[in-house]
Design a protein around this motif. Structure first.
Motif, PDB file in Angstrom:
ATOM      1  N   PHE A 109      53.284  16.584  11.017  1.00 60.68           N
ATOM      2  CA  PHE A 109      53.357  15.821  12.260  1.00 60.68           C
ATOM      3  C   PHE A 109      54.768  15.269  12.423  1.00 60.68           C
ATOM      4  CE2 PHE A 109      51.959  12.786   9.012  1.00 60.68           C
ATOM      5  CZ  PHE A 109      52.788  11.701   9.216  1.00 60.68           C
ATOM      6  N   ASN A 136      49.205  12.049  19.328  1.00 57.36           N
ATOM      7  CA  ASN A 136      49.510  12.683  18.047  1.00 57.36           C
ATOM      8  C   ASN A 136      48.384  12.479  17.032  1.00 57.36           C
ATOM      9  OD1 ASN A 136      52.004  13.902  18.611  1.00 57.36           O
ATOM     10  ND2 ASN A 136      52.903  13.146  16.702  1.00 57.36           N
ATOM     11  N   HIS A 192      57.292  12.697  15.265  1.00 58.23           N
ATOM     12  CA  HIS A 192      57.581  11.956  16.489  1.00 58.23           C
ATOM     13  C   HIS A 192      59.020  11.473  16.383  1.00 58.23           C
ATOM     14  CE1 HIS A 192      57.438   8.980  19.712  1.00 58.23           C
ATOM     15  NE2 HIS A 192      56.342   9.579  20.127  1.00 58.23           N
ATOM     16  N   LYS A 222      45.637  14.897  17.814  1.00 55.35           N
ATOM     17  CA  LYS A 222      46.010  16.240  17.384  1.00 55.35           C
ATOM     18  C   LYS A 222      45.931  16.374  15.867  1.00 55.35           C
ATOM     19  CE  LYS A 222      49.129  17.330  21.252  1.00 55.35           C
ATOM     20  NZ  LYS A 222      50.554  17.584  21.631  1.00 55.35           N
ATOM     21  N   MET A 259      53.061   7.004  15.372  1.00 54.65           N
ATOM     22  CA  MET A 259      51.910   7.806  15.763  1.00 54.65           C
ATOM     23  C   MET A 259      51.250   7.288  17.043  1.00 54.65           C
ATOM     24  SD  MET A 259      51.736  10.261  13.585  1.00 54.65           S
ATOM     25  CE  MET A 259      50.079  10.911  13.515  1.00 54.65           C
ATOM     26  N   ASN A 300      58.683   8.952  13.370  1.00 53.33           N
ATOM     27  CA  ASN A 300      57.326   9.455  13.095  1.00 53.33           C
ATOM     28  C   ASN A 300      56.245   8.412  13.337  1.00 53.33           C
ATOM     29  OD1 ASN A 300      57.927  12.148  12.473  1.00 53.33           O
ATOM     30  ND2 ASN A 300      58.506  11.613  10.384  1.00 53.33           N
ATOM     31  N   PRO A 329      57.335  15.345  20.225  1.00 54.26           N
ATOM     32  CA  PRO A 329      56.314  15.136  19.197  1.00 54.26           C
ATOM     33  C   PRO A 329      55.508  16.412  18.978  1.00 54.26           C
ATOM     34  CG  PRO A 329      56.289  13.373  20.828  1.00 54.26           C
ATOM     35  CD  PRO A 329      57.170  14.445  21.374  1.00 54.26           C
ATOM     36  N   TYR A 330      55.025  16.597  17.771  1.00 53.77           N
ATOM     37  CA  TYR A 330      54.193  17.777  17.501  1.00 53.77           C
ATOM     38  C   TYR A 330      53.307  17.544  16.292  1.00 53.77           C
ATOM     39  CZ  TYR A 330      57.623  18.930  13.797  1.00 53.77           C
ATOM     40  OH  TYR A 330      58.434  18.892  12.680  1.00 53.77           O
ATOM     41  N   VAL A 331      52.274  18.358  16.211  1.00 51.50           N
ATOM     42  CA  VAL A 331      51.451  18.494  15.013  1.00 51.50           C
ATOM     43  C   VAL A 331      51.239  19.982  14.822  1.00 51.50           C
ATOM     44  CG1 VAL A 331      49.243  18.038  13.883  1.00 51.50           C
ATOM     45  CG2 VAL A 331      50.262  16.296  15.368  1.00 51.50           C
TER      46      VAL A 331
END
Length: 249
Positions: A18, A30, A20, A33, A26, A24, A3-5
Protein backbone atom coordinates in the motif's frame (compact mmCIF):
# COMPACT_ATOMS: atom_id res chain seq x y z
CA UNK A 1 2.33 9.79 -7.03
CA UNK A 2 -1.17 8.44 -6.53
CA UNK A 3 -2.31 6.22 -3.64
CA UNK A 4 -2.46 2.52 -4.43
CA UNK A 5 -2.83 -0.97 -3.06
CA UNK A 6 -1.30 -3.74 -5.16
CA UNK A 7 -0.89 -7.51 -5.04
CA UNK A 8 2.05 -9.14 -6.81
CA UNK A 9 2.69 -12.87 -6.75
CA UNK A 10 6.20 -14.25 -7.00
CA UNK A 11 7.23 -17.82 -6.25
CA UNK A 12 3.93 -18.52 -4.45
CA UNK A 13 4.37 -15.49 -2.20
CA UNK A 14 1.77 -12.73 -2.38
CA UNK A 15 3.27 -9.27 -1.84
CA UNK A 16 0.60 -6.77 -0.80
CA UNK A 17 1.83 -3.19 -0.95
CA UNK A 18 0.00 0.00 0.00
CA UNK A 19 1.09 3.57 -0.61
CA UNK A 20 -0.06 7.12 -0.01
CA UNK A 21 2.02 10.22 -0.82
CA UNK A 22 1.32 11.65 2.66
CA UNK A 23 3.73 9.36 4.55
CA UNK A 24 1.58 6.33 3.80
CA UNK A 25 -1.36 7.69 5.77
CA UNK A 26 -4.45 5.55 5.30
CA UNK A 27 -7.62 7.23 4.01
CA UNK A 28 -10.84 5.22 3.96
CA UNK A 29 -10.49 4.31 0.30
CA UNK A 30 -7.05 2.81 0.77
CA UNK A 31 -8.18 0.88 3.85
CA UNK A 32 -11.10 -0.59 1.90
CA UNK A 33 -8.77 -1.61 -0.91
CA UNK A 34 -6.31 -3.12 1.55
CA UNK A 35 -9.04 -5.12 3.27
CA UNK A 36 -10.32 -6.41 -0.09
CA UNK A 37 -6.83 -7.30 -1.29
CA UNK A 38 -6.04 -9.28 1.86
CA UNK A 39 -9.27 -11.24 1.46
CA UNK A 40 -8.51 -11.92 -2.21
CA UNK A 41 -4.95 -13.04 -1.44
CA UNK A 42 -6.22 -15.34 1.26
CA UNK A 43 -8.57 -17.02 -1.23
CA UNK A 44 -5.96 -17.33 -3.99
CA UNK A 45 -4.77 -20.95 -4.09
CA UNK A 46 -1.53 -19.96 -5.83
CA UNK A 47 -0.45 -17.90 -2.83
CA UNK A 48 1.02 -19.86 0.08
CA UNK A 49 2.18 -16.95 2.28
CA UNK A 50 1.62 -13.18 2.26
CA UNK A 51 3.98 -10.25 2.81
CA UNK A 52 2.42 -6.94 3.88
CA UNK A 53 4.53 -3.91 3.01
CA UNK A 54 4.29 -0.26 2.06
CA UNK A 55 5.87 1.84 -0.66
CA UNK A 56 8.62 4.38 -0.09
CA UNK A 57 11.59 4.09 2.22
CA UNK A 58 10.91 6.41 5.16
CA UNK A 59 7.52 5.70 6.76
CA UNK A 60 5.69 2.38 6.90
CA UNK A 61 2.38 3.97 7.88
CA UNK A 62 1.47 7.33 9.40
CA UNK A 63 -1.88 6.03 10.62
CA UNK A 64 -5.29 7.46 9.76
CA UNK A 65 -5.69 10.28 7.25
CA UNK A 66 -5.93 13.57 9.13
CA UNK A 67 -7.49 15.20 6.09
CA UNK A 68 -10.45 12.88 6.48
CA UNK A 69 -10.39 13.08 10.26
CA UNK A 70 -10.95 16.83 10.36
CA UNK A 71 -13.94 16.53 8.01
CA UNK A 72 -15.95 14.19 10.27
CA UNK A 73 -19.17 15.92 11.30
CA UNK A 74 -21.42 13.20 12.73
CA UNK A 75 -21.34 9.94 14.67
CA UNK A 76 -22.11 7.79 11.63
CA UNK A 77 -19.24 9.08 9.51
CA UNK A 78 -16.93 8.98 12.53
CA UNK A 79 -17.71 5.34 13.25
CA UNK A 80 -17.31 4.46 9.58
CA UNK A 81 -13.95 6.21 9.46
CA UNK A 82 -12.51 4.35 12.44
CA UNK A 83 -14.00 1.08 11.24
CA UNK A 84 -11.48 1.12 8.39
CA UNK A 85 -8.60 -0.13 10.52
CA UNK A 86 -10.96 -2.50 12.36
CA UNK A 87 -11.92 -4.17 9.09
CA UNK A 88 -8.30 -4.51 7.93
CA UNK A 89 -7.17 -5.99 11.24
CA UNK A 90 -10.03 -8.49 11.13
CA UNK A 91 -9.17 -9.34 7.53
CA UNK A 92 -5.59 -10.10 8.60
CA UNK A 93 -6.86 -12.14 11.55
CA UNK A 94 -9.25 -14.21 9.43
CA UNK A 95 -6.92 -14.64 6.46
CA UNK A 96 -6.05 -18.38 6.13
CA UNK A 97 -2.47 -17.53 5.08
CA UNK A 98 0.35 -16.46 7.37
CA UNK A 99 1.11 -12.76 6.91
CA UNK A 100 4.65 -11.42 7.31
CA UNK A 101 5.00 -7.72 8.05
CA UNK A 102 7.87 -5.87 6.33
CA UNK A 103 8.38 -2.54 8.11
CA UNK A 104 10.96 -0.23 6.57
CA UNK A 105 10.28 2.98 8.52
CA UNK A 106 8.31 4.80 11.20
CA UNK A 107 4.90 3.56 12.29
CA UNK A 108 2.25 5.78 13.89
CA UNK A 109 -1.24 5.23 15.29
CA UNK A 110 -3.33 2.82 13.26
CA UNK A 111 -0.20 1.64 11.49
CA UNK A 112 0.98 0.11 14.76
CA UNK A 113 -2.25 -1.88 14.77
CA UNK A 114 -1.53 -3.24 11.29
CA UNK A 115 1.98 -4.25 12.32
CA UNK A 116 0.72 -5.91 15.50
CA UNK A 117 -1.88 -7.87 13.54
CA UNK A 118 0.66 -9.53 11.24
CA UNK A 119 1.67 -13.04 12.21
CA UNK A 120 5.40 -12.34 12.07
CA UNK A 121 7.02 -8.95 11.62
CA UNK A 122 10.50 -7.83 10.58
CA UNK A 123 11.75 -4.25 10.52
CA UNK A 124 14.68 -1.91 10.01
CA UNK A 125 16.39 0.04 12.79
CA UNK A 126 14.47 3.10 11.57
CA UNK A 127 11.06 1.56 12.30
CA UNK A 128 10.25 3.44 15.51
CA UNK A 129 6.65 3.43 16.71
CA UNK A 130 4.24 5.91 18.29
CA UNK A 131 0.62 5.94 19.47
CA UNK A 132 -0.32 9.60 19.20
CA UNK A 133 -4.10 9.37 19.57
CA UNK A 134 -4.48 10.72 23.12
CA UNK A 135 -2.63 13.89 22.14
CA UNK A 136 -5.49 14.84 19.81
CA UNK A 137 -8.28 13.87 22.18
CA UNK A 138 -9.16 10.36 21.05
CA UNK A 139 -7.38 7.07 21.79
CA UNK A 140 -6.07 3.89 20.15
CA UNK A 141 -9.29 2.05 20.94
CA UNK A 142 -9.67 0.10 17.70
CA UNK A 143 -6.10 -1.17 17.53
CA UNK A 144 -5.66 -1.79 21.26
CA UNK A 145 -6.67 -5.48 21.18
CA UNK A 146 -4.14 -6.23 18.44
CA UNK A 147 -1.34 -4.23 20.04
CA UNK A 148 -1.96 -5.50 23.58
CA UNK A 149 -2.12 -9.06 22.28
CA UNK A 150 1.35 -8.66 20.78
CA UNK A 151 3.26 -6.53 23.32
CA UNK A 152 1.11 -6.75 26.48
CA UNK A 153 -1.04 -4.25 28.35
CA UNK A 154 1.87 -2.65 30.19
CA UNK A 155 3.79 -1.70 27.05
CA UNK A 156 0.56 -0.70 25.32
CA UNK A 157 -0.41 1.64 28.14
CA UNK A 158 3.12 3.08 28.26
CA UNK A 159 2.97 4.01 24.58
CA UNK A 160 -0.59 5.31 24.87
CA UNK A 161 0.14 7.61 27.81
CA UNK A 162 3.39 8.91 26.30
CA UNK A 163 1.46 9.83 23.19
CA UNK A 164 4.07 12.14 21.68
CA UNK A 165 7.02 9.81 22.15
CA UNK A 166 8.56 7.58 19.51
CA UNK A 167 9.77 4.22 20.80
CA UNK A 168 12.74 2.73 18.95
CA UNK A 169 12.75 -0.41 16.87
CA UNK A 170 14.87 -2.27 19.41
CA UNK A 171 12.34 -1.45 22.13
CA UNK A 172 9.59 -2.79 19.87
CA UNK A 173 11.61 -5.97 19.31
CA UNK A 174 12.14 -6.45 23.05
CA UNK A 175 8.39 -6.15 23.59
CA UNK A 176 7.62 -8.70 20.87
CA UNK A 177 6.27 -6.49 18.10
CA UNK A 178 9.23 -7.19 15.80
CA UNK A 179 10.85 -10.61 15.48
CA UNK A 180 13.99 -9.06 13.99
CA UNK A 181 15.52 -5.62 13.37
CA UNK A 182 17.99 -4.97 10.53
CA UNK A 183 20.46 -2.23 9.71
CA UNK A 184 19.17 -1.55 6.20
CA UNK A 185 16.18 -2.04 3.91
CA UNK A 186 18.33 -4.33 1.77
CA UNK A 187 19.05 -6.62 4.72
CA UNK A 188 15.38 -6.53 5.70
CA UNK A 189 14.20 -7.45 2.20
CA UNK A 190 16.65 -10.33 1.94
CA UNK A 191 15.46 -11.76 5.25
CA UNK A 192 11.78 -11.32 4.37
CA UNK A 193 12.27 -13.00 0.99
CA UNK A 194 14.17 -15.92 2.51
CA UNK A 195 11.54 -16.48 5.21
CA UNK A 196 8.56 -16.14 2.86
CA UNK A 197 10.13 -18.50 0.32
CA UNK A 198 10.84 -21.09 3.00
CA UNK A 199 7.31 -20.87 4.41
CA UNK A 200 5.82 -21.26 0.93
CA UNK A 201 7.30 -24.78 0.80
CA UNK A 202 5.60 -25.89 4.03
CA UNK A 203 2.32 -27.77 4.24
CA UNK A 204 -0.35 -25.09 3.60
CA UNK A 205 -2.90 -26.94 5.76
CA UNK A 206 -0.45 -26.98 8.65
CA UNK A 207 0.20 -23.25 8.20
CA UNK A 208 -3.53 -22.56 8.20
CA UNK A 209 -4.10 -24.63 11.31
CA UNK A 210 -1.24 -23.05 13.24
CA UNK A 211 -2.53 -19.59 12.37
CA UNK A 212 -5.89 -20.54 13.86
CA UNK A 213 -4.05 -21.57 17.02
CA UNK A 214 -2.19 -18.25 17.08
CA UNK A 215 -5.51 -16.38 16.98
CA UNK A 216 -7.48 -18.46 19.47
CA UNK A 217 -9.75 -16.38 21.68
CA UNK A 218 -10.24 -13.53 19.21
CA UNK A 219 -13.50 -14.54 17.50
CA UNK A 220 -15.30 -11.71 19.32
CA UNK A 221 -13.15 -9.13 17.54
CA UNK A 222 -15.71 -8.93 14.72
CA UNK A 223 -17.94 -6.98 17.08
CA UNK A 224 -15.35 -5.69 19.58
CA UNK A 225 -13.35 -3.63 17.09
CA UNK A 226 -16.48 -2.06 15.64
CA UNK A 227 -17.66 -1.17 19.14
CA UNK A 228 -14.29 0.47 19.71
CA UNK A 229 -14.72 2.40 16.44
CA UNK A 230 -17.91 3.90 17.87
CA UNK A 231 -15.98 5.20 20.89
CA UNK A 232 -13.48 7.02 18.66
CA UNK A 233 -16.28 8.12 16.35
CA UNK A 234 -17.93 9.90 19.27
CA UNK A 235 -14.76 11.38 20.75
CA UNK A 236 -13.66 12.90 17.43
CA UNK A 237 -16.77 15.10 17.55
CA UNK A 238 -15.85 16.55 20.96
CA UNK A 239 -14.97 20.23 21.29
CA UNK A 240 -11.53 19.30 22.63
CA UNK A 241 -10.64 17.14 19.63
CA UNK A 242 -12.07 19.61 17.11
CA UNK A 243 -9.83 22.32 18.56
CA UNK A 244 -6.77 20.07 18.43
CA UNK A 245 -7.47 19.05 14.83
CA UNK A 246 -7.59 22.66 13.61
CA UNK A 247 -3.80 22.60 13.36
CA UNK A 248 -4.07 19.99 10.61
CA UNK A 249 -6.40 22.00 8.39
Amino acid sequence: MQPYVTLNIKDEVGYIEFFHPEQNAMPTENLKKLEKTIVEAGANEVIKVIVLQSGGDRTFCAGASFKELVEIENMESGTQFFSGFANVINAIRLCPKLIIGRVQGKVVGGGVGLVAATDYCLATQFASIKLSELSIGIGPFVIEPAVSRKIGKAAMSQMTINAETFYGAQWAKEKGLYAGVYDSIEALDETVKTLATKLSTYNPKALQQIKQVFWEGTSHWDTLLLERAKISGKLVLSKFTKERLKRFK
